[in-house]
Design a protein around this motif. Sequence first.
Motif, PDB file in Angstrom:
ATOM      1  N   ILE A   1       2.025 -10.007   8.472  1.00 42.17           N
ATOM      2  CA  ILE A   1       3.394  -9.523   8.622  1.00 42.17           C
ATOM      3  C   ILE A   1       3.473  -8.210   7.865  1.00 42.17           C
ATOM      4  CG2 ILE A   1       5.824 -10.005   8.195  1.00 42.17           C
ATOM      5  CD1 ILE A   1       5.079 -12.990   8.073  1.00 42.17           C
ATOM      6  N   GLY A   2       3.881  -7.141   8.527  1.00 41.86           N
ATOM      7  CA  GLY A   2       3.897  -5.842   7.872  1.00 41.86           C
ATOM      8  C   GLY A   2       5.099  -5.009   8.266  1.00 41.86           C
ATOM      9  N   GLU A   3       5.528  -4.180   7.316  1.00 44.92           N
ATOM     10  CA  GLU A   3       6.649  -3.281   7.580  1.00 44.92           C
ATOM     11  C   GLU A   3       6.511  -2.053   6.701  1.00 44.92           C
ATOM     12  OE1 GLU A   3       9.599  -1.727   9.555  1.00 44.92           O
ATOM     13  OE2 GLU A   3       8.949  -3.787   9.979  1.00 44.92           O
ATOM     14  N   CYS A   4       6.805  -0.883   7.272  1.00 47.44           N
ATOM     15  CA  CYS A   4       6.734   0.383   6.540  1.00 47.44           C
ATOM     16  C   CYS A   4       8.122   0.781   6.043  1.00 47.44           C
ATOM     17  CB  CYS A   4       6.163   1.489   7.427  1.00 47.44           C
ATOM     18  SG  CYS A   4       4.417   1.276   7.842  1.00 47.44           S
ATOM     19  N   PHE A   5       8.174   1.288   4.823  1.00 51.31           N
ATOM     20  CA  PHE A   5       9.406   1.785   4.231  1.00 51.31           C
ATOM     21  C   PHE A   5       9.129   3.159   3.640  1.00 51.31           C
ATOM     22  CE2 PHE A   5       9.772  -2.814   4.104  1.00 51.31           C
ATOM     23  CZ  PHE A   5      11.076  -3.041   4.546  1.00 51.31           C
ATOM     24  N   ARG A   6      10.133   4.034   3.691  1.00 48.59           N
ATOM     25  CA  ARG A   6       9.952   5.389   3.170  1.00 48.59           C
ATOM     26  C   ARG A   6       9.953   5.411   1.638  1.00 48.59           C
ATOM     27  NH1 ARG A   6      10.649   9.093   7.431  1.00 48.59           N
ATOM     28  NH2 ARG A   6       9.929   7.920   9.260  1.00 48.59           N
ATOM     29  N   ARG A   7      10.590   4.382   1.021  1.00 43.00           N
ATOM     30  CA  ARG A   7      10.603   4.317  -0.437  1.00 43.00           C
ATOM     31  C   ARG A   7      10.006   2.987  -0.885  1.00 43.00           C
ATOM     32  NH1 ARG A   7      16.034   6.697  -3.046  1.00 43.00           N
ATOM     33  NH2 ARG A   7      14.551   6.772  -4.801  1.00 43.00           N
ATOM     34  N   HIS A   8       9.689   2.932  -2.171  1.00 49.87           N
ATOM     35  CA  HIS A   8       8.951   1.785  -2.703  1.00 49.87           C
ATOM     36  C   HIS A   8       9.718   1.253  -3.916  1.00 49.87           C
ATOM     37  CE1 HIS A   8       5.055   0.158  -4.709  1.00 49.87           C
ATOM     38  NE2 HIS A   8       5.650  -0.776  -3.987  1.00 49.87           N
ATOM     39  N   ARG A   9      10.800   0.513  -3.620  1.00 50.05           N
ATOM     40  CA  ARG A   9      11.657   0.008  -4.687  1.00 50.05           C
ATOM     41  C   ARG A   9      11.852  -1.494  -4.532  1.00 50.05           C
ATOM     42  NH1 ARG A   9      16.768   3.606  -3.416  1.00 50.05           N
ATOM     43  NH2 ARG A   9      16.257   2.594  -1.437  1.00 50.05           N
ATOM     44  N   SER A  10      12.606  -2.058  -5.469  1.00 49.70           N
ATOM     45  CA  SER A  10      12.880  -3.487  -5.419  1.00 49.70           C
ATOM     46  C   SER A  10      13.702  -3.849  -4.192  1.00 49.70           C
ATOM     47  CB  SER A  10      13.616  -3.912  -6.696  1.00 49.70           C
ATOM     48  OG  SER A  10      13.928  -5.282  -6.661  1.00 49.70           O
TER      49      SER A  10
ATOM     50  N   THR B   1       4.574   7.257   3.410  1.00 50.61           N
ATOM     51  CA  THR B   1       5.227   5.981   3.685  1.00 50.61           C
ATOM     52  C   THR B   1       4.527   4.903   2.869  1.00 50.61           C
ATOM     53  OG1 THR B   1       5.972   4.483   5.439  1.00 50.61           O
ATOM     54  CG2 THR B   1       3.743   5.339   5.624  1.00 50.61           C
ATOM     55  N   SER B   2       5.209   3.768   2.707  1.00 48.49           N
ATOM     56  CA  SER B   2       4.636   2.632   1.980  1.00 48.49           C
ATOM     57  C   SER B   2       4.639   1.414   2.890  1.00 48.49           C
ATOM     58  CB  SER B   2       5.436   2.327   0.705  1.00 48.49           C
ATOM     59  OG  SER B   2       5.332   3.385  -0.223  1.00 48.49           O
TER      60      SER B   2
ATOM     61  N   LYS C   1       0.889  -1.162   0.000  1.00 44.80           N
ATOM     62  CA  LYS C   1       0.000   0.000   0.000  1.00 44.80           C
ATOM     63  C   LYS C   1       0.923   1.206   0.000  1.00 44.80           C
ATOM     64  CE  LYS C   1      -3.969   2.076   2.344  1.00 44.80           C
ATOM     65  NZ  LYS C   1      -4.815   2.051   1.123  1.00 44.80           N
ATOM     66  N   SER C   2       1.120   1.762  -1.178  1.00 43.65           N
ATOM     67  CA  SER C   2       2.148   2.797  -1.341  1.00 43.65           C
ATOM     68  C   SER C   2       1.579   4.192  -1.161  1.00 43.65           C
ATOM     69  CB  SER C   2       2.780   2.663  -2.728  1.00 43.65           C
ATOM     70  OG  SER C   2       1.796   2.812  -3.734  1.00 43.65           O
ATOM     71  N   GLN C   3       2.491   5.122  -0.910  1.00 46.56           N
ATOM     72  CA  GLN C   3       2.164   6.551  -0.837  1.00 46.56           C
ATOM     73  C   GLN C   3       1.038   6.848   0.149  1.00 46.56           C
ATOM     74  OE1 GLN C   3       4.047   8.898  -2.620  1.00 46.56           O
ATOM     75  NE2 GLN C   3       5.288   7.073  -2.945  1.00 46.56           N
ATOM     76  N   ILE C   4       1.132   6.290   1.354  1.00 47.60           N
ATOM     77  CA  ILE C   4       0.176   6.631   2.413  1.00 47.60           C
ATOM     78  C   ILE C   4       0.592   7.971   2.991  1.00 47.60           C
ATOM     79  CG2 ILE C   4      -0.945   5.840   4.522  1.00 47.60           C
ATOM     80  CD1 ILE C   4       0.071   3.040   3.917  1.00 47.60           C
ATOM     81  N   GLN C   5      -0.297   8.936   2.933  1.00 45.70           N
ATOM     82  CA  GLN C   5       0.059  10.292   3.334  1.00 45.70           C
ATOM     83  C   GLN C   5      -0.155  10.526   4.826  1.00 45.70           C
ATOM     84  OE1 GLN C   5      -0.813  13.602   0.509  1.00 45.70           O
ATOM     85  NE2 GLN C   5      -2.279  12.148  -0.366  1.00 45.70           N
ATOM     86  N   ALA C   6       0.818  11.193   5.431  1.00 35.61           N
ATOM     87  CA  ALA C   6       0.672  11.632   6.814  1.00 35.61           C
ATOM     88  C   ALA C   6       0.039  13.026   6.780  1.00 35.61           C
ATOM     89  CB  ALA C   6       2.035  11.676   7.512  1.00 35.61           C
TER      90      ALA C   6
END
Length: 367
Positions: free
Chosen positions: A231-240, A217-218, A184-189
């Motif tokens: 199982i979940g984890e947030c990352f600031r970027r959305h790349r391979s 965040t993604s 779930k990409s580009q979740i806005q704060a």
Amino acid sequence: MKRKETRGRPQKHPLVVGDAQRQELEQIVKQRRHRALVFRARIILQCAVGLNDNAVAATLRTTNNTVGYWRRRFSQGGVESLWDEPRPGAPRQIGDEKIQQVIDLTLQSKPAAATHWSTRLMAQKLDVSQSTIGRIWRAFGLKPHRHETFQISTDPFFIEKVRDIVGLYLSPPTNALVLCVDEKSQIQALNRTQPVLPLRPGQVERRTPEYQRHGTTSLFAALDIATGNVIGECFRRHRSSEFKNFLDQIDSAVPTELEVHLILDNYSTHKTAEVKRWLQRHRRYHLHFTPTHSSWINQVERWFALLTQRQIKHGSHHSVKDLETAIKQFIAAHNKNPKPFLWTKSADQILENLRRFATETVKIHTD
């Protein structure tokens, strides 16, 4: 010696219900379309097993008079007698021709300078009241003001992929774990510029439409179809590289003796050389790609909808870190009492529904 006489009302005999009547009553209870009719059908089914009026009334939380009334109605007229009788009233003023005209105009035309009919525009066009148009539309299930979206997949291997993924849902392999994976990409704060006014009796929660953006965040998530655990984890970027790191997290959380089947979409980050090298080093992982434009078949999308509805949509976050903390709290709360989604449609049923929908769509455009 004289026999002692019993006093009081005579004992009612069990209500006789035929097999066909019982099946019809059970069907009414299952459908639950008419609440009053379902309630009456339950009364008859309870009486049919030999319960007296008192016992039935206590079970269904009603009165003895109500139970006795519907018992008598059923004895006299069968299942049909449980329906409401026609009520007297004034004869309708709108004839069948006018009703047909309303339906035809609604389905086959548009008003001037508008995309769809409203009750007001239709009433002006046909010189009838708005309430009349509303009643006709409700009777025939017409809602011109509403619309839905759809997208038919053009994937050449659509049928094979549907059968593969639905097969995993309905008959998962033994000694293996099936995970639905997606981002779930580009979740806005977003932070509201003014305080939120809380819910009060007679007043819904109120908030300003203006907000401040504090970054995005993604969320990478994997849903276990058997347990509902995430199982979940947030990352600031959305790349391979972030996706590979998430695969490492999955690998550390899954017992080493289990095979792992990943259901995921065709996003480019899932097919890079870096990911392929990772899969070559981890032979127990098997990828199953969903057809294009078919996110509905990936169960983790339903979990994303819960996250949006319960945490993100009404939230107000001062920073990306604040947003990520809220997401982690939601995942932790969900995993305390996880519940898997129940998949009920077989691949044949899905394909038949899509075939019928595509046929109707083509017919509409060719007529």
